[in-house]
Design a protein around this motif. Sequence first.
Motif, PDB file in Angstrom:
ATOM      1  N   THR A  22       0.826  -1.207   0.000  1.00 37.01           N
ATOM      2  CA  THR A  22       0.000   0.000   0.000  1.00 37.01           C
ATOM      3  C   THR A  22       0.858   1.254   0.000  1.00 37.01           C
ATOM      4  N   SER A  23       1.982   1.215   0.735  1.00 39.91           N
ATOM      5  CA  SER A  23       2.864   2.383   0.811  1.00 39.91           C
ATOM      6  C   SER A  23       4.269   1.936   1.159  1.00 39.91           C
ATOM      7  N   VAL A  24       5.222   2.809   0.895  1.00 38.14           N
ATOM      8  CA  VAL A  24       6.619   2.611   1.273  1.00 38.14           C
ATOM      9  C   VAL A  24       6.996   3.731   2.230  1.00 38.14           C
ATOM     10  N   GLY A  25       7.495   3.358   3.402  1.00 36.91           N
ATOM     11  CA  GLY A  25       7.805   4.362   4.406  1.00 36.91           C
ATOM     12  C   GLY A  25       9.261   4.762   4.454  1.00 36.91           C
ATOM     13  N   ASN A  26      10.144   3.867   4.045  1.00 35.57           N
ATOM     14  CA  ASN A  26      11.572   4.149   4.116  1.00 35.57           C
ATOM     15  C   ASN A  26      12.272   3.327   3.051  1.00 35.57           C
ATOM     16  N   SER A  27      13.069   3.967   2.222  1.00 35.85           N
ATOM     17  CA  SER A  27      13.718   3.246   1.130  1.00 35.85           C
ATOM     18  C   SER A  27      14.987   3.955   0.701  1.00 35.85           C
ATOM     19  N   ASN A  28      16.020   3.179   0.500  1.00 37.87           N
ATOM     20  CA  ASN A  28      17.225   3.668  -0.168  1.00 37.87           C
ATOM     21  C   ASN A  28      17.889   2.505  -0.894  1.00 37.87           C
ATOM     22  N   GLY A  29      18.507   2.793  -2.023  1.00 38.17           N
ATOM     23  CA  GLY A  29      19.122   1.742  -2.810  1.00 38.17           C
ATOM     24  C   GLY A  29      18.094   0.788  -3.377  1.00 38.17           C
ATOM     25  N   ASP A  30      18.513  -0.455  -3.586  1.00 35.85           N
ATOM     26  CA  ASP A  30      17.636  -1.494  -4.144  1.00 35.85           C
ATOM     27  C   ASP A  30      17.752  -2.731  -3.262  1.00 35.85           C
ATOM     28  N   ALA A  31      16.911  -2.797  -2.263  1.00 36.10           N
ATOM     29  CA  ALA A  31      16.995  -3.893  -1.295  1.00 36.10           C
ATOM     30  C   ALA A  31      16.721  -5.245  -1.936  1.00 36.10           C
ATOM     31  N   SER A  32      15.724  -5.308  -2.810  1.00 38.21           N
ATOM     32  CA  SER A  32      15.366  -6.590  -3.430  1.00 38.21           C
ATOM     33  C   SER A  32      16.528  -7.151  -4.229  1.00 38.21           C
ATOM     34  N   ALA A  33      17.180  -6.293  -5.022  1.00 38.56           N
ATOM     35  CA  ALA A  33      18.304  -6.754  -5.833  1.00 38.56           C
ATOM     36  C   ALA A  33      19.480  -7.170  -4.954  1.00 38.56           C
ATOM     37  N   ALA A  34      19.726  -6.393  -3.890  1.00 36.08           N
ATOM     38  CA  ALA A  34      20.844  -6.721  -3.003  1.00 36.08           C
ATOM     39  C   ALA A  34      20.623  -8.049  -2.303  1.00 36.08           C
ATOM     40  N   ILE A  35      19.412  -8.301  -1.887  1.00 37.78           N
ATOM     41  CA  ILE A  35      19.104  -9.568  -1.211  1.00 37.78           C
ATOM     42  C   ILE A  35      19.202 -10.733  -2.181  1.00 37.78           C
ATOM     43  N   ALA A  36      18.685 -10.532  -3.401  1.00 38.29           N
ATOM     44  CA  ALA A  36      18.728 -11.602  -4.401  1.00 38.29           C
ATOM     45  C   ALA A  36      20.155 -11.977  -4.771  1.00 38.29           C
ATOM     46  N   ALA A  37      21.058 -10.989  -4.754  1.00 38.10           N
ATOM     47  CA  ALA A  37      22.440 -11.248  -5.159  1.00 38.10           C
ATOM     48  C   ALA A  37      23.322 -11.709  -4.006  1.00 38.10           C
ATOM     49  N   ALA A  38      22.817 -11.665  -2.794  1.00 36.92           N
ATOM     50  CA  ALA A  38      23.648 -11.977  -1.629  1.00 36.92           C
ATOM     51  C   ALA A  38      23.946 -13.468  -1.553  1.00 36.92           C
ATOM     52  N   PRO A  39      25.144 -13.840  -1.113  1.00 38.53           N
ATOM     53  CA  PRO A  39      25.468 -15.267  -0.974  1.00 38.53           C
ATOM     54  C   PRO A  39      24.724 -15.950   0.172  1.00 38.53           C
ATOM     55  N   ARG A  40      24.175 -15.148   1.072  1.00 39.93           N
ATOM     56  CA  ARG A  40      23.433 -15.732   2.194  1.00 39.93           C
ATOM     57  C   ARG A  40      22.256 -14.839   2.536  1.00 39.93           C
ATOM     58  N   ARG A  41      21.152 -15.459   2.946  1.00 38.91           N
ATOM     59  CA  ARG A  41      19.965 -14.696   3.316  1.00 38.91           C
ATOM     60  C   ARG A  41      19.428 -15.191   4.661  1.00 38.91           C
ATOM     61  N   VAL A  42      18.815 -14.268   5.370  1.00 39.49           N
ATOM     62  CA  VAL A  42      18.103 -14.590   6.617  1.00 39.49           C
ATOM     63  C   VAL A  42      16.702 -14.017   6.484  1.00 39.49           C
ATOM     64  N   GLU A  43      15.692 -14.794   6.904  1.00 41.61           N
ATOM     65  CA  GLU A  43      14.303 -14.326   6.801  1.00 41.61           C
ATOM     66  C   GLU A  43      13.536 -14.776   8.038  1.00 41.61           C
ATOM     67  N   ALA A  44      12.609 -13.941   8.474  1.00 45.05           N
ATOM     68  CA  ALA A  44      11.760 -14.294   9.618  1.00 45.05           C
ATOM     69  C   ALA A  44      10.408 -13.619   9.470  1.00 45.05           C
ATOM     70  N   ILE A  45       9.393 -14.259  10.031  1.00 43.73           N
ATOM     71  CA  ILE A  45       8.039 -13.701  10.034  1.00 43.73           C
ATOM     72  C   ILE A  45       7.596 -13.569  11.490  1.00 43.73           C
ATOM     73  N   TYR A  46       7.082 -12.380  11.838  1.00 42.48           N
ATOM     74  CA  TYR A  46       6.651 -12.079  13.203  1.00 42.48           C
ATOM     75  C   TYR A  46       5.160 -11.734  13.205  1.00 42.48           C
ATOM     76  N   HIS A  47       4.521 -11.999  14.350  1.00 42.65           N
ATOM     77  CA  HIS A  47       3.090 -11.721  14.489  1.00 42.65           C
ATOM     78  C   HIS A  47       2.834 -10.955  15.788  1.00 42.65           C
ATOM     79  N   TYR A  48       1.997  -9.920  15.688  1.00 45.28           N
ATOM     80  CA  TYR A  48       1.659  -9.093  16.852  1.00 45.28           C
ATOM     81  C   TYR A  48       0.141  -9.011  16.951  1.00 45.28           C
ATOM     82  N   PRO A  49      -0.441  -9.222  18.147  1.00 45.97           N
ATOM     83  CA  PRO A  49      -1.896  -9.389  18.266  1.00 45.97           C
ATOM     84  C   PRO A  49      -2.644  -8.084  18.536  1.00 45.97           C
ATOM     85  N   TYR A  50      -3.970  -8.181  18.493  1.00 44.44           N
ATOM     86  CA  TYR A  50      -4.813  -7.137  19.069  1.00 44.44           C
ATOM     87  C   TYR A  50      -4.548  -7.070  20.576  1.00 44.44           C
ATOM     88  N   GLN A  51      -4.608  -5.858  21.139  1.00 42.65           N
ATOM     89  CA  GLN A  51      -4.465  -5.707  22.583  1.00 42.65           C
ATOM     90  C   GLN A  51      -5.418  -4.626  23.092  1.00 42.65           C
TER      91      GLN A  51
END
Length: 731
Positions: A316-345
């Motif tokens: 929907t929107s981009v809040g902070n961006s510099n360079g090309d993160a997608s390309a840098a990640i795709a070209a990297a020899p190693r990647r780390v990824e995680a998914i987090y969840h935060y509830p209603y409170q």
Amino acid sequence: MSARDLPASGTAVSRRGFLVTTSATAGGLMLGFHVPLARASTTTPEINAWVLIKPDDTVIIRIARSEMGQGTLTGLAQLVAEELECNWARVTTEYPTPGQNLARKRVWGNFSTGGSRGIRESHDYVRKGGAMARFMLVQAAANAWAVPPAECSAAAGVITHAPSGRKVLYGRVAAAAGQLTPPDPASVPLKDPKDWKIVGQRVARLDTFKKTTGAQDYGIDLTLPGMLHAAIKDCPVFGGKVRSFNEAAVMKRPGVRKVVPVGPSAVAVVATSWWAAKTALDALPIDWDLGPNAAVSQADVRAMVNGGLDLSVPATSVGNSNGDASAAIAAAPRRVEAIYHYPYQNHACMEPMNATARWTPERCEVWVGTQNGEAALAAAAEAAGLPPAQCEVYKQLLGGGFGRRGRSDFVTQAVQVARALPGTPVKLIWSREEDMQHCFFHPITSAKVSAGLDAQGNITGLHMRISGQSILATVAPQAMRDGKDMVVYQGLNPSGPEAAIGYSFPNLTIEHAMRNPHVPAGFWRGVNLNQNAVYLECFLDEIAHATGQDPLALRRKLMDKHPRHLAVLNAVAERVGWGNPAPAGVFRGLAQTMGFGSYVAACAEVSVSAEGKLTIHRIVAATDCGHAVNPQQIEAQVEGSFVYGLSAALYGEITVKDGAVEQKNFDTYPVLRLADMPPVETIVMPSGGFWGGVGEPTIAVAAPAVLNAIFAATGKRIRTLPIKDQDLRRA
């Protein structure tokens, strides 16, 4: 010498300068002062806060901001008293009313209290008010003595003429000072912070004594002659409404006076006591139309939110961006990824929502604890069917706000009920169950975070996709920009004084996929900074451990352009002894962020038993809020922040079943108990030069510091909150 012996004189200034009006109280002085860009008026020229000095030297500082335990009344009073040079022991405070503010063309300005803005957005004009008061008092005394004002000084509420040694108390010259025309405000400079005597001191709060003795009244305690009481029940499913109710079934119950439909979705019972109203309401047959959301489950809500993590779907929107993160990640020899969840409170205020209203065809009055008096006045006027000028709101102390009392839905309801009994004051109190199920909840979100790493473990690119609810879409759609909610990015912004990221990455993209379930979201203490700190600080910890780096060392490498972020982190690390071994069986976790104008960091020390029982032994926290008005109060706010933040991290979760909130009371929505609260060591390290908030920032580092410590203790990553639902036994 009496006040009446002092002649009135002064220097004329423009209408847009500081202006004075004489108090209706004999011998009083009221000061109004100009704030740049504020609207001037020929009928009500004085702008924003003012001070009243009585003949007995009592100084009443009127403050538009609300007090809800954060110390705003005391802090703002300190700022005024500092410039006023009054006797602090003679200082007290009181609220002006939103109706008075309206009648005087918003002379006191903004009544809203939230976002830790009470002091940081008021400090300049309240200090100017104190400075102008001091100048005028000195001028009045100098006029009476026929001496130059430059030969006079003021301290502790006493004016002294140095050459002659003559002295006079403020209260003796207040009436004459009130007749003077103030000078150009530029001629009365504010003190240099190095000369502060009251600001920066650990003075006792002005509102503590009554609270500790139990004598303090809140909105729920209000009593008026002839008052009736109301209990209310809204449709359990958001979006539903009332089909019908059987009024006759309860009208003969003792004390019951009326059953009132409230809007399309609620019913209230009015009785001679709240318990009579509540028990009658429980017995009232209501036929609900549960509407289109009656079959929605928590799994449905979570699936909607998680769907936004699909990167093939545009954000929907981009809040902070510099360079090309997608390309840098795709070209990297190693990647780390995680998914987090935060509830209603839920906000879980100790005092449930309540308001007292009295309505007649000519006038409507409301007594309420509110974080936004002007919004409450607007809501009352709309519900009353009267112009705002024929309405008034009398602010009460709040038994907890946390953002919830920034909304005025309960004010609207109270006025709607009162309209059914013209001339009779009616106090509406929500039950705890109503309060728990009809909140504007902390938004539900998830985040997918990915990083590319080079051969040395350096981050070459970082991408964060936040998916979930927009607060602004619920409470203030007019504040959105082209359908985008920029508040989502708190703590992740590229720069700025409000909530900027504390790290530099060569390639970065942080974006939001908006997903809005039917459960309404609202501002919740700390707001989006809370989950964003979890997403970023826990992910950096994951990278550190995945690459064999020390979590502190990794952060330091990324913070060379963020010295204030680094300073609080270093302060915490030094205090906790990060480079030295922790006690046997105890493990540490770090986190830092910037929010609400302040820089904060924390280290948690925890242990986890073989059975998976978590014990939090110690929290060390550092805060740089620029200028520290009251270090004692900052420490209290930081400690309270960890109570709130740890409650959320450990227990806070609102879930949905059949479209309705499942949690009903504190037995199903627990909060931190005293026995489980760790000691908090607070480092107040004001660097000066700016004004930050302290009520909210440190909430955000509570959860990630503990989560990172849990990993150090167990080797298990907890990526879904709350912690109570997770198996903490060692991996």
